[in-house]
Enzyme design. Structure first.
Site, short mmCIF file in Angstrom:
data_model
loop_
_atom_site.label_atom_id
_atom_site.label_comp_id
_atom_site.label_asym_id
_atom_site.label_seq_id
_atom_site.Cartn_x
_atom_site.Cartn_y
_atom_site.Cartn_z
CD GLU A 402 -2.45 -1.01 2.85
OE1 GLU A 402 -2.34 0.07 3.49
OE2 GLU A 402 -3.05 -2.01 3.30
CG HIS A 487 -4.24 -6.37 7.44
ND1 HIS A 487 -3.43 -6.15 6.33
CD2 HIS A 487 -5.04 -5.27 7.55
CE1 HIS A 487 -3.72 -4.98 5.81
NE2 HIS A 487 -4.69 -4.42 6.54
CG ASN A 525 -5.74 -3.57 2.41
OD1 ASN A 525 -5.13 -3.63 1.34
ND2 ASN A 525 -5.47 -2.70 3.33
#
Length: 550
Positions: A402, A487, A525
């Protein structure tokens, strides 16, 4: 240039909520907030005499899916959420505090905020001393690993970066080979994206706006090194963001609002699944209610010990609630702890050794790069990422990074990344009876494969561009931070601790519906995957296990 955010369109077989149902649910949320209520419903509470046909623990992604589908099928359902409802402005007129000026709303009963960027130029500029309060973000420490989780109605959807990414099909098939990928990619991933309100940034606007200058700088560096970048769908309203930049609406993503909640623009679960669930008239949400124990009664129903607190953490009492069908959606940490405690204290003695296994960080590792003086990232950085470096198909070193913001409100000459790597290391949980909690067994060196993978990618980017790492961002002199994760996945793995649809082995009518089902990694994600998997599982459970009234 106008940004026309394109929403995911509904496909045949995709069941989106009616506007009336959403409207009724939003009205219920607003009324509860205005009156300071801890029980939210569109009618009288769905349970009587301490019993409900269905109870869902948690209000995150899997829990919200489950409650909506139960409610739509006519099943009275109670949701238990340990955090508060975030729908009431404080004295400053905002619901959430920003990253730059955090206050007690920022964190769950902490005396100081704990932002992932621990320092800038080795100075702790991001954190503040705060009053302990039922804030929106929690950092749960387990020795060498800390886990960030959301607290409140909507769970992690309140505090994440809104990146709604569907995983590469080949990797999904590798992670969950027992799940029908055709069905997931034909039906349940489109359904999840439609329900969540996924949309895409206007490419023309992206190329010229101030909000994503930081992302364009990182893209140029990556492409110079031979890496491709990919635009990332989002549940943040990109059209609202365009209007933010034009000064037409209050700023939110452009006002450094990310990890401590978002006041405008984000389609968190309280605006999608949960509003629709309340709108069925069959779902009640009880806030500031933490489940501490689960046992099974002689008739096969489940008894829950529920601790009620106020927003200052004072214990108001403990009550019992029973359920015919019990769904655990308290997240990888919460659901795993509940079943570990039940197994090891003997209240659910038939639970197997698979409980607490297969936990992973989704390969998270954070790092920063120092740009050249002429490569300005800009003082205005959107808090919601829209671009990633996509090398996940690399057979040797798969990485999805990201391109993250540093929303400091000034020029930093810094590029920040949250890299997702293919780390095979897994942790396990054990129950500590003295502390009455689940403890994660994870060593810092287990994160080294993630660092190695990210380093290989970013060494190349730095070499080609003549840039270097930032060593001032994580409180010491390390360039890579892998001692926390956003996560958390696993602990109650699908097909091991449960059957192939989340039914817990050893017990009837006991289910898991959150990220603890996924064995440690999704490659992106994870919230779209969690949502889609929950949709798949509850469809089968409703068809085979639950007597519906619809």
């Amino acid at each position: 240039m106008r940004c026309k955010a394109s929403s995911t369109t509904e496909r045949p077989g995709v069941r989106a909520p009616t506007s009336r149902r959403r409207f009724m649910g939003m009205a219920a949320l607003g009324s509860a907030a205005a009156l300071g209520l801890t029980t939210i419903s569109t009618r009288k509470p769905a349970h009587a005499a301490g019993h409900s046909p269905a109870v869902v623990i948690g209000t995150g992604y899997g829990a919200a899916v489950t409650a909506l589908r139960l409610g739509a099928a006519g099943v009275p359902t109670v949701m238990l959420e340990m955090g508060r409802l975030w729908d009431t402005p404080a004295e400053d007129g905002t619901i959430f505090s920003s990253m730059l000026t955090p206050d007690r709303r920022a964190m769950w009963f902490k005396e100081r905020t704990e932002a992932p960027l621990a320092s800038f130029l080795w100075m702790d500029l991001a954190n503040r001393d705060i009053e302990p309060y039922a804030g929106v973000l929690d950092r749960v420490d387990h020795g060498d690993m800390s886990v960030y989780v959301g607290r409140g109605v909507g769970g992690g959807s309140l505090v994440n970066g809104a990146m709604a990414v569907t995983p590469k099909r080949w990797y999904f098939e590798e992670v969950l080979p027992q799940v029908d990928a055709d069905e997931m990619y034909r039906t349940y991933f489109p359904l999840a994206n439609a329900m969540l309100g996924t949309n895409h940034v206007d490419r023309d606007w992206f190329e010229t706006c101030d909000s994503y200058q930081f992302a364009r700088v990182s893209r140029a560096a990556a492409e110079k090194a031979g890496y491709e970048t990919a635009f990332v769908p989002s549940v943040y309203d990109f059209d609202y963001m365009r209007r933010e930049e034009e000064g037409l609406v209050p700023r939110s993503a452009l006002a450094s609002e990310v990890i401590y909640g978002n006041n405008h623009g984000k389609r968190s679960l309280d605006k999608s699944y949960l509003a629709a669930a309340l709108g069925t008239g069959n779902v009640t949400i009880e806030t500031l209610s933490e489940v501490r124990g689960i046992s099974q009664q002689q008739d096969g129903s489940y008894a829950l010990s529920v601790r009620r607190i106020d927003e200052s953490g004072n214990v108001l009492g403990i009550h019992q609630l029973t359920a015919d069908h019990l769904f655990l959606g308290a997240g990888s940490l919460g659901s795993t702890e509940l079943l570990l405690r039940a197994r090891d204290t003997g209240t659910l003695p038939n639970l197997g050794e698979e409980i607490g296994q297969g936990w992973g960080t989704n390969g998270n590792v954070m790092l920063g790069r120092a740009n050249h003086g002429q490569d300005l990232v800009g003082s205005l950085e959107s808090g919601m990422p829209a671009l990633g470096i996509d090398a996940w198909d690399d057979p040797v070193n798969p990485v999805f990074a990201e391109i993250a913001p540093v929303p400091a409100g000034l020029e930093t000459w810094a590029s920040l990344y949250l890299a997702i790597t293919r780390n095979p290391e897994r942790g396990t949980f054990h129950y500590d009876p003295g502390a009455d909690r689940a403890v994660l067994d994870w060593r810092e060196e287990q994160g080294q494969p993630s660092i190695d993978a990210a380093k290989q990618m970013f060494d190349r980017i730095n070499e080609v561009n003549g840039t270097s790492y930032r060593y001032d961002l994580f409180g010491d002199t390390r360039a890579f931070e892998n001692r926390f994760t956003y996560h958390p996945l696993g602990g109650l793995v699908l097909g091991e601790a449960t059957d192939l649809h989340g039914r817990v082995k050893g017990y009837r009518n006991l289910y898991v519906t959150d990220g603890s089902l996924i064995p440690g990694s999704t490659g992106v994600n994870p919230f779209v995957t969690i949502t889609a998997l929950a949709e798949r599982n509850i469809a089968r459970i409703l068809a085979e296990d639950v007597r519906t009234r619809a």
